[in-house]
Write a protein that holds these residues in place. Structure first.
Motif, PDB file in Angstrom:
ATOM      1  N   LEU A  13       0.830  -1.196   0.000  1.00 48.02           N
ATOM      2  CA  LEU A  13       0.000   0.000   0.000  1.00 48.02           C
ATOM      3  C   LEU A  13       0.868   1.249   0.000  1.00 48.02           C
ATOM      4  O   LEU A  13       1.821   1.353   0.769  1.00 48.02           O
ATOM      5  CB  LEU A  13      -0.915   0.008   1.238  1.00 48.02           C
ATOM      6  N   ALA A  20      -5.105   5.770  -1.514  1.00 52.27           N
ATOM      7  CA  ALA A  20      -4.274   4.668  -1.963  1.00 52.27           C
ATOM      8  C   ALA A  20      -3.875   4.979  -3.400  1.00 52.27           C
ATOM      9  O   ALA A  20      -4.730   5.241  -4.245  1.00 52.27           O
ATOM     10  CB  ALA A  20      -5.049   3.358  -1.894  1.00 52.27           C
ATOM     11  N   ASN A  24       1.117   0.803  -7.953  1.00 55.11           N
ATOM     12  CA  ASN A  24       1.782   0.220  -6.794  1.00 55.11           C
ATOM     13  C   ASN A  24       3.270   0.517  -6.726  1.00 55.11           C
ATOM     14  O   ASN A  24       3.930   0.146  -5.770  1.00 55.11           O
ATOM     15  CB  ASN A  24       1.581  -1.296  -6.803  1.00 55.11           C
ATOM     16  N   ARG A 141      -8.174  -5.505  -5.546  1.00 55.59           N
ATOM     17  CA  ARG A 141      -8.073  -4.764  -4.273  1.00 55.59           C
ATOM     18  C   ARG A 141      -8.891  -3.483  -4.331  1.00 55.59           C
ATOM     19  O   ARG A 141      -8.553  -2.481  -3.710  1.00 55.59           O
ATOM     20  CB  ARG A 141      -6.604  -4.452  -3.955  1.00 55.59           C
ATOM     21  N   ASP A 182     -10.732   4.955   6.353  1.00 55.39           N
ATOM     22  CA  ASP A 182     -10.549   3.610   6.889  1.00 55.39           C
ATOM     23  C   ASP A 182     -10.030   3.752   8.312  1.00 55.39           C
ATOM     24  O   ASP A 182      -8.825   3.838   8.548  1.00 55.39           O
ATOM     25  CB  ASP A 182      -9.562   2.817   6.022  1.00 55.39           C
ATOM     26  N   TRP A 305     -13.483   2.739  -3.495  1.00 57.97           N
ATOM     27  CA  TRP A 305     -12.123   2.451  -3.032  1.00 57.97           C
ATOM     28  C   TRP A 305     -11.327   1.804  -4.152  1.00 57.97           C
ATOM     29  O   TRP A 305     -11.782   0.829  -4.761  1.00 57.97           O
ATOM     30  CB  TRP A 305     -12.160   1.509  -1.827  1.00 57.97           C
ATOM     31  N   ASN A 307      -7.477   0.200  -5.039  1.00 61.76           N
ATOM     32  CA  ASN A 307      -6.208  -0.330  -4.515  1.00 61.76           C
ATOM     33  C   ASN A 307      -6.191  -0.480  -2.998  1.00 61.76           C
ATOM     34  O   ASN A 307      -5.133  -0.551  -2.390  1.00 61.76           O
ATOM     35  CB  ASN A 307      -5.017   0.513  -4.965  1.00 61.76           C
ATOM     36  N   HIS A 308      -7.373  -0.519  -2.406  1.00 66.01           N
ATOM     37  CA  HIS A 308      -7.446  -0.749  -0.966  1.00 66.01           C
ATOM     38  C   HIS A 308      -8.869  -1.115  -0.586  1.00 66.01           C
ATOM     39  O   HIS A 308      -9.840  -0.533  -1.095  1.00 66.01           O
ATOM     40  CB  HIS A 308      -7.024   0.485  -0.171  1.00 66.01           C
TER      41      HIS A 308
END
Length: 442
Positions: A13, A20, A24, A141, A182, A305, A307-308
């Motif tokens: 992350l 996010a 990556n 994700r 979150d 959301w 990538n998370h």
């Protein structure tokens, strides 16, 4: 760890300016300005597209029966935002639909429709083996965090309550100011708030307090005392409920429904309308009477959301899915509706989120002069683990007039001069003493 103080890594992350990151690998977040550039510059993210956007006719339903069933399903999954004595944040439950998961009910189908509408067009230059452009996010994700709110609105003859079963903790439809984040992750990484890319509200009734979205982000990680949370807020947006209306905004922005200053506005039906039509309009504004939802402010909330997946949001339990009554055809052979009369429970009519409704008017508020009745008032909120005093410095009359104008428009931008809305950051709030959760409601 990254050299950039606005980026911090957690396993798999990267937190970049509260989100996010869409890629990556840090090297993909930057590129050369041009062939002659000596340094790298950060690539502007394509989402969120706007700080605030409104779409008046995003959702429709073809029959009263469908509407009744869908709203009753919203009531079934609604859980009041209460907290245990030992918990600092609201324990109100939210649900999660992974982007690759097939919906099992009409509510999950709507969550998926909202998610797909807001990620449409998010493809990069890299291609898959079949020649399609890869998305700028990892679908495995990513997904939709969703929940419903079914809140009483005050009336002259009935006290306000949050839900029929909430006898010991009645509340009206005023919604505390908060950030969506979150909070489960924040417990692991103190002072780091990770937000959804886009926060959305789809209104399923025509009544209740408006939503106030403010152009204010939470403090960065290098501000543990939250000093940057204080000061004047100069811009915001008001959105009044209207069935089928959808609003979307930057998931980092402060928002809520401070009903004392921006009250619910009842829409009057045209006196020239036939009595039967007027009765139907009034019934729609009051909610679904046959379903026991008269006078309820009903909203369907989806956070996008990428990538998370938020730690505390879980897939809707199968036992709850079985209790839902809205007929849903997922297209599979096992669930295919052979009846030719089957009609989808809702129609998602929003096809292009890059083309929101044009906001016709902007109103400007100024601080109340000394010779007037003075500022409207103050309200203390637990925010970012601090007691924060919201000082509403314009006159109550000016706030109410702005609210009435916003109700006529549906959604409206508000410009606020110095002293109109000021935040004062106070003492730290210990988790077991916190009065209001940061993750409640809208």
């Amino acid at each position: 760890m990254s050299d950039n103080e606005d980026e911090q890594q957690h396993p798999e992350l990267i937190i970049d300016e509260g989100f996010a990151a869409l890629n990556n690998f840090r090297s993909q977040l930057f590129k050369k300005k041009d062939a002659g550039s000596k340094g790298d510059v950060k690539v502007a993210d394509p989402i969120p597209r706007f700080p605030f956007a409104s779409y008046a006719k995003a959702l429709s339903m073809q029959s009263d029966t469908q509407r009744e069933s869908f709203l009753n399903d919203c009531s079934v999954v609604f859980t009041a935002r209460t907290k245990e004595d030992s918990e600092g944040y609201s324990t109100g439950e939210t649900f999660f639909l992974p982007s690759l998961m097939k919906p099992r009910c009409a509510l999950e189908a709507l969550a998926q429709a909202v998610f797909r509408a807001h990620v449409d067009g998010l493809e990069g230059e890299e291609q898959t083996s079949d020649g399609k452009n890869k998305p700028l996010f990892d679908p495995e994700r990513s997904g939709a965090e969703w929940w419903t709110l079914v809140l009483d609105t005050p009336s002259d003859d009935k006290p306000a309550e949050t839900s029929e079963s909430d006898e010991d903790d009645g509340e009206d439809d005023e919604i505390g100011m908060h950030f969506d984040a979150d909070y489960g992750l924040e417990e692991q990484l103190p002072d780091y708030m990770l937000h959804p890319r886009v926060a959305t509200i789809t209104y399923l009734s025509d009544i209740g307090v408006p939503t106030l979205i403010l152009d204010k982000r939470p403090p960065p990680p290098n501000d543990p005392e939250k000093k940057s949370l204080g000061g004047d807020i100069n811009k915001g947006w008001l959105s009044h409920p209207s069935f089928g209306k959808h609003v979307a905004f930057d998931g980092r922005l402060l928002h809520g429904g401070p009903g004392e200053y921006f009250t619910a506005v009842k829409k009057e039906s045209d006196s020239s309308e036939p009595a039967a039509k007027k009765a139907k309009i009034d019934n729609q504004q009051n909610g679904n009477k046959r379903g026991g939802l008269n006078g309820k402010r009903i909203t369907f909330l989806v956070n996008v959301w990428l990538n998370h997946c938020p730690i505390d949001a879980e897939i809707l339990d199968e036992d709850i899915v079985k209790k839902l009554t809205t007929v849903w055809d997922d297209g599979s052979e096992s669930n295919q509706k052979k009846d030719a009369s089957y009609i989808p429970p809702f129609q998602w009519d929003l096809t292009d989120v890059s083309a929101p409704d044009k906001l016709k008017n902007t109103t400007t508020l100024t601080k109340a002069p000394v010779e007037s009745d003075g500022p409207a008032g103050e309200e203390e909120v637990a925010l970012c683990k601090r007691l924060v005093n919201f000082k509403f410095g314009a006159s109550m009359e000016d706030f109410r007039n702005a609210n009435l104008l916003a109700a006529e428009e549906g959604s409206m931008q508000i410009e606020m001069k110095e002293g109109v809305l000021t935040l004062e950051v106070g003492e730290e709030v210990l988790s077991n003493d916190e009065e209001d959760g940061d993750e409640d409601d809208e």
